[in-house]
Design an enzyme around this catalytic site. Structure first.
Site, mmCIF file in Angstrom:
data_model
loop_
_atom_site.group_PDB
_atom_site.id
_atom_site.type_symbol
_atom_site.label_atom_id
_atom_site.label_comp_id
_atom_site.label_asym_id
_atom_site.label_seq_id
_atom_site.Cartn_x
_atom_site.Cartn_y
_atom_site.Cartn_z
ATOM 1 N N ARG A 175 11.577 -6.385 4.714
ATOM 2 C CA ARG A 175 11.490 -5.151 4.728
ATOM 3 C C ARG A 175 12.619 -4.278 5.506
ATOM 4 N NH1 ARG A 175 5.812 -1.953 5.470
ATOM 5 N NH2 ARG A 175 5.785 -3.522 7.179
ATOM 6 N N ARG B 246 -0.826 -8.996 13.309
ATOM 7 C CA ARG B 246 -1.307 -7.973 12.517
ATOM 8 C C ARG B 246 -2.120 -8.489 11.259
ATOM 9 N NH1 ARG B 246 4.266 -5.380 10.676
ATOM 10 N NH2 ARG B 246 2.856 -4.326 9.141
ATOM 11 N N ARG C 44 -9.396 1.798 9.500
ATOM 12 C CA ARG C 44 -8.870 0.518 9.746
ATOM 13 C C ARG C 44 -10.090 -0.358 10.115
ATOM 14 N NH1 ARG C 44 -3.145 0.757 8.945
ATOM 15 N NH2 ARG C 44 -2.248 -0.879 9.911
ATOM 16 N N LYS D 118 0.805 -1.298 -0.082
ATOM 17 C CA LYS D 118 0.132 -0.115 0.118
ATOM 18 C C LYS D 118 0.814 1.129 -0.160
ATOM 19 C CE LYS D 118 -1.962 -1.150 3.774
ATOM 20 N NZ LYS D 118 -1.288 -2.393 4.292
ATOM 21 N N ARG E 260 11.463 -2.602 11.127
ATOM 22 C CA ARG E 260 10.396 -1.903 12.220
ATOM 23 C C ARG E 260 10.203 -3.106 13.261
ATOM 24 N NH1 ARG E 260 5.490 0.040 8.486
ATOM 25 N NH2 ARG E 260 4.416 -1.285 9.849
HETATM 26 P P1 AP5 Z 1 4.754 -1.619 1.857
HETATM 27 O O1 AP5 Z 1 4.716 -0.699 0.653
HETATM 28 O O2 AP5 Z 1 5.756 -1.163 3.031
HETATM 29 O O3 AP5 Z 1 3.477 -2.489 2.300
HETATM 30 P P2 AP5 Z 1 2.214 -1.850 3.145
HETATM 31 O O4 AP5 Z 1 1.062 -2.492 2.802
HETATM 32 O O5 AP5 Z 1 2.367 -0.250 3.320
HETATM 33 O O6 AP5 Z 1 2.731 -2.556 4.533
HETATM 34 P P3 AP5 Z 1 2.463 -1.844 6.123
HETATM 35 O O7 AP5 Z 1 3.275 -3.009 6.838
HETATM 36 O O8 AP5 Z 1 3.253 -0.766 6.141
HETATM 37 O O9 AP5 Z 1 1.120 -1.748 6.264
HETATM 38 P P4 AP5 Z 1 0.366 -1.770 7.618
HETATM 39 O O10 AP5 Z 1 -0.826 -1.586 6.917
HETATM 40 O O11 AP5 Z 1 0.593 -2.985 8.373
HETATM 41 O O12 AP5 Z 1 1.210 -0.921 8.636
HETATM 42 P P5 AP5 Z 1 0.983 0.745 8.783
HETATM 43 O O13 AP5 Z 1 2.080 1.531 9.056
HETATM 44 O O14 AP5 Z 1 -0.227 1.190 8.210
HETATM 45 O O15 AP5 Z 1 5.542 -2.952 1.456
HETATM 46 C C1 AP5 Z 1 6.066 -4.017 2.080
HETATM 47 C C2 AP5 Z 1 7.624 -4.663 1.767
HETATM 48 O O16 AP5 Z 1 7.169 -5.117 0.391
HETATM 49 C C3 AP5 Z 1 8.389 -3.273 1.594
HETATM 50 O O17 AP5 Z 1 9.798 -3.953 1.809
HETATM 51 C C4 AP5 Z 1 8.559 -3.194 0.055
HETATM 52 O O18 AP5 Z 1 9.687 -2.750 -0.651
HETATM 53 C C5 AP5 Z 1 8.122 -4.607 -0.664
HETATM 54 N N1 AP5 Z 1 7.478 -4.756 -1.789
HETATM 55 C C6 AP5 Z 1 6.357 -3.890 -2.227
HETATM 56 N N2 AP5 Z 1 5.529 -3.911 -3.123
HETATM 57 C C7 AP5 Z 1 6.440 -5.128 -3.743
HETATM 58 C C8 AP5 Z 1 5.960 -5.892 -4.728
HETATM 59 N N3 AP5 Z 1 5.271 -5.780 -5.751
HETATM 60 N N4 AP5 Z 1 6.713 -7.094 -5.153
HETATM 61 C C9 AP5 Z 1 7.700 -7.453 -4.127
HETATM 62 N N5 AP5 Z 1 8.330 -6.628 -2.863
HETATM 63 C C10 AP5 Z 1 7.306 -5.458 -2.716
HETATM 64 O O19 AP5 Z 1 0.447 0.599 10.642
HETATM 65 C C11 AP5 Z 1 1.442 -0.068 11.500
HETATM 66 C C12 AP5 Z 1 0.626 0.238 12.800
HETATM 67 O O20 AP5 Z 1 0.328 1.502 13.141
HETATM 68 C C13 AP5 Z 1 -0.710 -0.729 12.835
HETATM 69 O O21 AP5 Z 1 -0.307 -2.010 13.197
HETATM 70 C C14 AP5 Z 1 -1.491 -0.066 13.987
HETATM 71 O O22 AP5 Z 1 -0.765 -0.372 15.378
HETATM 72 C C15 AP5 Z 1 -0.888 1.463 14.004
HETATM 73 N N6 AP5 Z 1 -2.128 2.099 12.793
HETATM 74 C C16 AP5 Z 1 -1.879 2.612 11.651
HETATM 75 N N7 AP5 Z 1 -2.989 3.311 11.154
HETATM 76 C C17 AP5 Z 1 -3.880 3.110 12.085
HETATM 77 C C18 AP5 Z 1 -5.155 3.200 12.170
HETATM 78 N N8 AP5 Z 1 -6.007 3.858 11.414
HETATM 79 N N9 AP5 Z 1 -5.827 3.001 13.242
HETATM 80 C C19 AP5 Z 1 -5.393 2.329 14.396
HETATM 81 N N10 AP5 Z 1 -4.023 1.798 14.379
HETATM 82 C C20 AP5 Z 1 -3.359 2.448 13.160
#
Ligand code: AP5
Length: 214
Positions: free
Chosen positions: A126, A169, A88, A13, A158
Site C-alpha cells: 500500500r 494490528r 473498534r 474497507k 504508512r
Molecule cells: P484499504 O482499503 O486501505 O484497506 P483498509 O481495510 O481500509 O485498511 P486499513 O489498514 O486502513 O484499516 P485499519 O482498520 O487497520 O486502519 P485505520 O486507518 O482504520 O486497502 C489496503 C490495500 O489493499 C490498499 O493498498 C488497496 O489499494 C489494496 N486493495 C484494496 N482492495 C483490494 C482488492 N480487492 N484487491 C487487491 N488489493 C486491494 O486505523 C489505523 C490506526 O488508527 C489503528 O491501528 C488505530 O491505532 C487508530 N484507530 C483508527 N480508528 C480507531 C478507533 N475507532 N479506535 C481506536 N483507534 C483507532
C-alpha cells in the site's frame, strides 16, 4: 442510510467505503483518516495518538469516541453516513448506539473477509498520499510511479504498515474488533459478509447489490 464497515486491517474497507458512500450520497467517515490528519497537523490529540498508532494499538476510547460524536453531529451526517474504522471495540459500539438513540439507528454493517497472507501482501504494497488517497504498487498502481493521480503529491508508506506492526494490528483486530460481529448479530443488525478477494469493481458491486444500491 447509516452503515458501518467491519473487517481486518487491509481488507479494503477504505477502498470500498468511499465508493459506497458515494453511491449512497452520504459522507465517508474514517477515524483512521481523522487521526492521521490530527497527527500531521500536530494537534494535541494527534501528538497523543501518534505513538499509539505507530505501534498498531487502539487509541483510547475517550479520544476516539469524542472525535466521532462531534463528526456525526455535523449537518452532512444527520441523514446518513458510512463509518470506516469505528467502532473498534464493544465500548465504542455501545457509545455509538447511545449517541444515535432510537431515531437514528444503524441500518446495516458490511463485513469484508480476507485471509491473513493476503492482508500482509496488500498492506506491504500500500502507498498513501498526504491527502489519504490510497494505491497498491501492484493491484492499484498510480499512473506515474510514486505520485498521486489526484493531487500529484509524493506517495509514502504508512508507519504502521511495517510487517511487525501489521501482525500486531491483526492481533488487536482479533481480540477487540472481531467480537463486534457477534455483538451486532445479537442486536439484530443485518451484517452483509462479503468476500474481499477479487477485482475491486466486482467487490463494490457485490456490496452495492447487498445494500440495494446497485
Ligand atoms: P484499504 O482499503 O486501505 O484497506 P483498509 O481495510 O481500509 O485498511 P486499513 O489498514 O486502513 O484499516 P485499519 O482498520 O487497520 O486502519 P485505520 O486507518 O482504520 O486497502 C489496503 C490495500 O489493499 C490498499 O493498498 C488497496 O489499494 C489494496 N486493495 C484494496 N482492495 C483490494 C482488492 N480487492 N484487491 C487487491 N488489493 C486491494 O486505523 C489505523 C490506526 O488508527 C489503528 O491501528 C488505530 O491505532 C487508530 N484507530 C483508527 N480508528 C480507531 C478507533 N475507532 N479506535 C481506536 N483507534 C483507532
Amino acid at each position: 442510510m447509516r452503515l458501518l464497515f467491519l473487517g481486518p486491517p487491509g481488507a479494503g474497507k477504505g477502498t470500498q467505503a468511499i465508493r459506497i458512500a458515494d453511491r449512497a450520497g452520504t459522507p465517508h467517515i474514517a477515524t483512521g483518516n481523522m487521526l492521521r490528519e490530527a497527527v500531521a497537523a500536530e494537534t494535541e490529540l494527534g501528538l497523543e495518538a501518534k505513538h499509539i498508532m505507530a505501534r498498531g494499538e487502539l487509541v483510547p476510547d475517550e479520544i476516539v469516541i469524542g472525535m466521532l460524536v462531534d463528526r456525526i453531529a455535523h449537518e452532512d451526517a444527520v441523514a446518513g453516513f458510512v463509518l470506516d474504522g469505528f467502532p473498534r471495540n464493544v465500548s465504542q459500539a455501545e457509545a455509538l448506539s447511545h449517541e444515535l438513540g432510537d431515531d437514528r439507528e444503524l441500518d446495516a454493517a458490511v463485513l469484508i473477509v480476507v485471509d491473513d497472507d493476503e492482508i500482509v501482501r496488500r498492506i506491504s504494497g500500500r502507498r498513501t498520499c498526504p491527502n489519504q488517497h490510497v494505491y497498491h504498487v501492484e493491484d492499484q498502481p498510480p499512473q506515474v510511479a510514486g505520485r498521486c493521480d489526484i493531487d500529484g503529491a509524493d506517495l509514502f508508506q504508512r508507519e504502521d504498515d511495517r510487517e511487525e506492526v501489521v501482525r500486531n494490528r491483526l492481533e488487536v483486530y482479533r481480540e477487540q474488533t472481531e467480537p463486534l460481529v457477534a455483538f451486532y448479530r445479537a442486536h439484530g443488525l443485518p451484517i452483509h459478509e462479503i468476500d474481499g478477494v477479487g477485482d475491486i469493481d466486482d467487490i463494490e458491486l457485490s456490496i452495492a447489490s447487498a445494500l440495494e444500491l446497485a
